[in-house]
Motif scaffolding. Sequence first.
Motif, PDB file in Angstrom:
ATOM      1  N   ALA A   1       0.841  -1.213   0.000  1.00  0.00           N
ATOM      2  CA  ALA A   1       0.000   0.000   0.000  1.00  0.00           C
ATOM      3  C   ALA A   1       0.870   1.255   0.000  1.00  0.00           C
ATOM      4  O   ALA A   1       0.656   2.188   0.756  1.00  0.00           O
TER       5      ALA A   1
ATOM      6  N   GLY B   1       0.701   1.046  -5.308  1.00  0.00           N
ATOM      7  CA  GLY B   1      -0.405   0.132  -5.019  1.00  0.00           C
ATOM      8  C   GLY B   1      -1.699   0.894  -4.782  1.00  0.00           C
ATOM      9  O   GLY B   1      -2.781   0.498  -5.245  1.00  0.00           O
TER      10      GLY B   1
ATOM     11  N   GLU C   1      -0.706  -5.125   3.393  1.00  0.00           N
ATOM     12  CA  GLU C   1       0.395  -4.201   3.660  1.00  0.00           C
ATOM     13  C   GLU C   1       1.127  -4.658   4.921  1.00  0.00           C
ATOM     14  O   GLU C   1       0.514  -4.891   5.953  1.00  0.00           O
ATOM     15  N   LYS C   2       2.442  -4.742   4.823  1.00  0.00           N
ATOM     16  CA  LYS C   2       3.192  -5.271   5.975  1.00  0.00           C
ATOM     17  C   LYS C   2       3.276  -4.290   7.143  1.00  0.00           C
ATOM     18  O   LYS C   2       3.392  -4.698   8.298  1.00  0.00           O
ATOM     19  N   SER C   3       3.215  -2.981   6.862  1.00  0.00           N
ATOM     20  CA  SER C   3       3.310  -2.001   7.946  1.00  0.00           C
ATOM     21  C   SER C   3       1.948  -1.772   8.593  1.00  0.00           C
ATOM     22  O   SER C   3       0.939  -2.269   8.116  1.00  0.00           O
TER      23      SER C   3
ATOM     24  N   SER D   1       1.264   4.199   2.625  1.00  0.00           N
ATOM     25  CA  SER D   1       2.111   5.241   2.001  1.00  0.00           C
ATOM     26  C   SER D   1       3.538   4.816   1.747  1.00  0.00           C
ATOM     27  O   SER D   1       4.277   5.527   1.053  1.00  0.00           O
TER      28      SER D   1
ATOM     29  N   ARG E   1       7.230   4.416   1.214  1.00  0.00           N
ATOM     30  CA  ARG E   1       8.390   5.298   1.371  1.00  0.00           C
ATOM     31  C   ARG E   1       8.015   6.779   1.406  1.00  0.00           C
ATOM     32  O   ARG E   1       8.878   7.616   1.627  1.00  0.00           O
TER      33      ARG E   1
ATOM     34  N   GLY F   1      11.320   9.589   4.547  1.00  0.00           N
ATOM     35  CA  GLY F   1      11.490   8.961   3.232  1.00  0.00           C
ATOM     36  C   GLY F   1      11.493  10.052   2.177  1.00  0.00           C
ATOM     37  O   GLY F   1      12.321  10.969   2.236  1.00  0.00           O
ATOM     38  N   ALA F   2      10.558   9.954   1.218  1.00  0.00           N
ATOM     39  CA  ALA F   2      10.487  10.965   0.141  1.00  0.00           C
ATOM     40  C   ALA F   2      10.408  12.365   0.751  1.00  0.00           C
ATOM     41  O   ALA F   2       9.658  12.599   1.701  1.00  0.00           O
ATOM     42  N   GLN F   3      11.165  13.277   0.202  1.00  0.00           N
ATOM     43  CA  GLN F   3      11.260  14.626   0.754  1.00  0.00           C
ATOM     44  C   GLN F   3      10.263  15.585   0.119  1.00  0.00           C
ATOM     45  O   GLN F   3       9.776  16.508   0.756  1.00  0.00           O
TER      46      GLN F   3
ATOM     47  N   PHE G   1       7.856  15.970  -3.981  1.00  0.00           N
ATOM     48  CA  PHE G   1       7.671  15.349  -5.295  1.00  0.00           C
ATOM     49  C   PHE G   1       7.419  16.424  -6.328  1.00  0.00           C
ATOM     50  O   PHE G   1       6.988  17.531  -6.011  1.00  0.00           O
TER      51      PHE G   1
ATOM     52  N   ILE H   1       5.445  -3.721  -4.710  1.00  0.00           N
ATOM     53  CA  ILE H   1       6.508  -3.571  -3.696  1.00  0.00           C
ATOM     54  C   ILE H   1       7.847  -3.377  -4.424  1.00  0.00           C
ATOM     55  O   ILE H   1       7.933  -3.627  -5.621  1.00  0.00           O
TER      56      ILE H   1
ATOM     57  N   GLN I   1      12.287  -6.958  -3.326  1.00  0.00           N
ATOM     58  CA  GLN I   1      11.326  -7.706  -2.513  1.00  0.00           C
ATOM     59  C   GLN I   1      10.365  -8.504  -3.396  1.00  0.00           C
ATOM     60  O   GLN I   1       9.967  -9.615  -3.055  1.00  0.00           O
TER      61      GLN I   1
ATOM     62  N   HIS J   1      20.114  12.784   4.620  1.00  0.00           N
ATOM     63  CA  HIS J   1      20.222  11.508   3.912  1.00  0.00           C
ATOM     64  C   HIS J   1      21.653  11.294   3.443  1.00  0.00           C
ATOM     65  O   HIS J   1      22.268  12.213   2.884  1.00  0.00           O
TER      66      HIS J   1
ATOM     67  N   ARG K   1      10.559   7.563  -8.715  1.00  0.00           N
ATOM     68  CA  ARG K   1      10.168   8.624  -7.789  1.00  0.00           C
ATOM     69  C   ARG K   1       8.662   8.549  -7.523  1.00  0.00           C
ATOM     70  O   ARG K   1       7.966   7.697  -8.066  1.00  0.00           O
ATOM     71  N   VAL K   2       8.167   9.487  -6.699  1.00  0.00           N
ATOM     72  CA  VAL K   2       6.752   9.465  -6.317  1.00  0.00           C
ATOM     73  C   VAL K   2       5.852   9.546  -7.555  1.00  0.00           C
ATOM     74  O   VAL K   2       4.905   8.766  -7.717  1.00  0.00           O
TER      75      VAL K   2
END
Length: 329
Positions: free
Chosen positions: A8, A12, A30-32, A36, A38, A52-54, A56, A157, A161, A236, A310-311
């Motif tokens: 997710a 996704g 979704e594993k988390s 959202s 990253r 994560g993403a700063q 977009f 994913i 993975q 980062h 990217r996003v």
Amino acid sequence: MNIAIIGAGIAGLSCARYLKNLGVDLHIFEKSRNCSGRMSTRHHMQWSVDHGAQYFTARDPIFLKEVEEWMSNHVAAPWVPRLKIFDGKQWLNSHSTDTRFVGTPNMTAPGEYLAKNLNINFNQTINNVEHKNGNWIIYSQETGKIKKYFDFLIVAIPAAQAQILINNFNGDNVKSVISKFSNSAGMKGCWTLMLKPISSLDIEMDAAFINNEIISWVCRNNSKPMRQNIETWIVHANPKWSQEFINVDKNLAANLILQNANKIGFNFSGAEYSVHRWRYASGYLLFTPKFHISFKQKIAFCGDWLHGGRVEGAWLSGRTLAQKIASHF
Ligand SMILES: Cc1cc2nc3c(=O)[nH]c(=O)nc-3n(C[C@H](O)[C@H](O)[C@H](O)COP(=O)(O)OP(=O)(O)OC[C@H]3O[C@@H](n4cnc5c(N)ncnc54)[C@H](O)[C@@H]3O)c2cc1C
């Protein structure tokens, strides 16, 4: 037709949103505990940062239209940082004219907006999938075999993975294509430091691209719109260094990053901080297939690694895959 989507993140969710609007029976795993991927925000006791993403950008007109919808629903806004570049020797002003957007009040907000009314099963790490008698059977690390069969499977994913997930699946030439793609995408990690300094840093900038150093990005998180009024920073490390040091102890990675930050003028001594190791942060295919699908095996893949990394690419990958599926059935 019922479809299972694994992941997710923004790819996704974008795929799911489009199919949901067409009335498809969707089940997302979704594993988390949140959606959202990253595009994420780490919450500390009294402060939070996008780790994560700063930001977009939105260059494709279809994605720009989506971002306009996000903005009118107050889950995204433009961000105009005082942006600098460090070239390894000197500081330069950035002359970039890109419009940068961020989620509001944090980076997870657009994903949460897309996730509304979707059937998402959180805390479900899918660790095996089987295609038997025309049905997909999926297995979760937490709860075992999922008590439902699916007509179609979408894997949303990161490349590495996805490659591991379909390791036991031999149908068509899907496995060899994904393994080739995953190797070419060459996803790399990212060491990330989240910091709350003891007092405001006396630095005339909100963000900087850093070249020829361990660090590649520094950002004053509270310069983004609708953030808490607490000064926080994100740092980062660059992909090459991060990947080389991906298995070192967290404290060692943090110390090396802090030393490098100090060397180029960011004095974080005494700051409260935490460190995060992204194992699969960046990497993508240069030829941009957008998605991969096998109608014969009823399996498809989407994600940033198939569309520019990217996003924007992740969202477009999910959207174009959903359109392809919708046009086929
Ligand atoms: C440190 C960092 C900085 C970045 N900076 C920028 C930036 O400034 N601008 C930009 O545009 N992009 C940036 N990106 C990239 C951007 O975040 C991604 O391109 C985008 O979010 C990818 O979306 P996705 O849906 O393809 O993948 P993901 O966001 O990775 O989503 C995949 C989802 O699948 C879940 N998942 C994984 N495996 C399983 C499993 N087995 N079972 C169930 N669920 C699973 C994950 O938990 C995740 O929620 C950055 C990324 C990182 C890590």
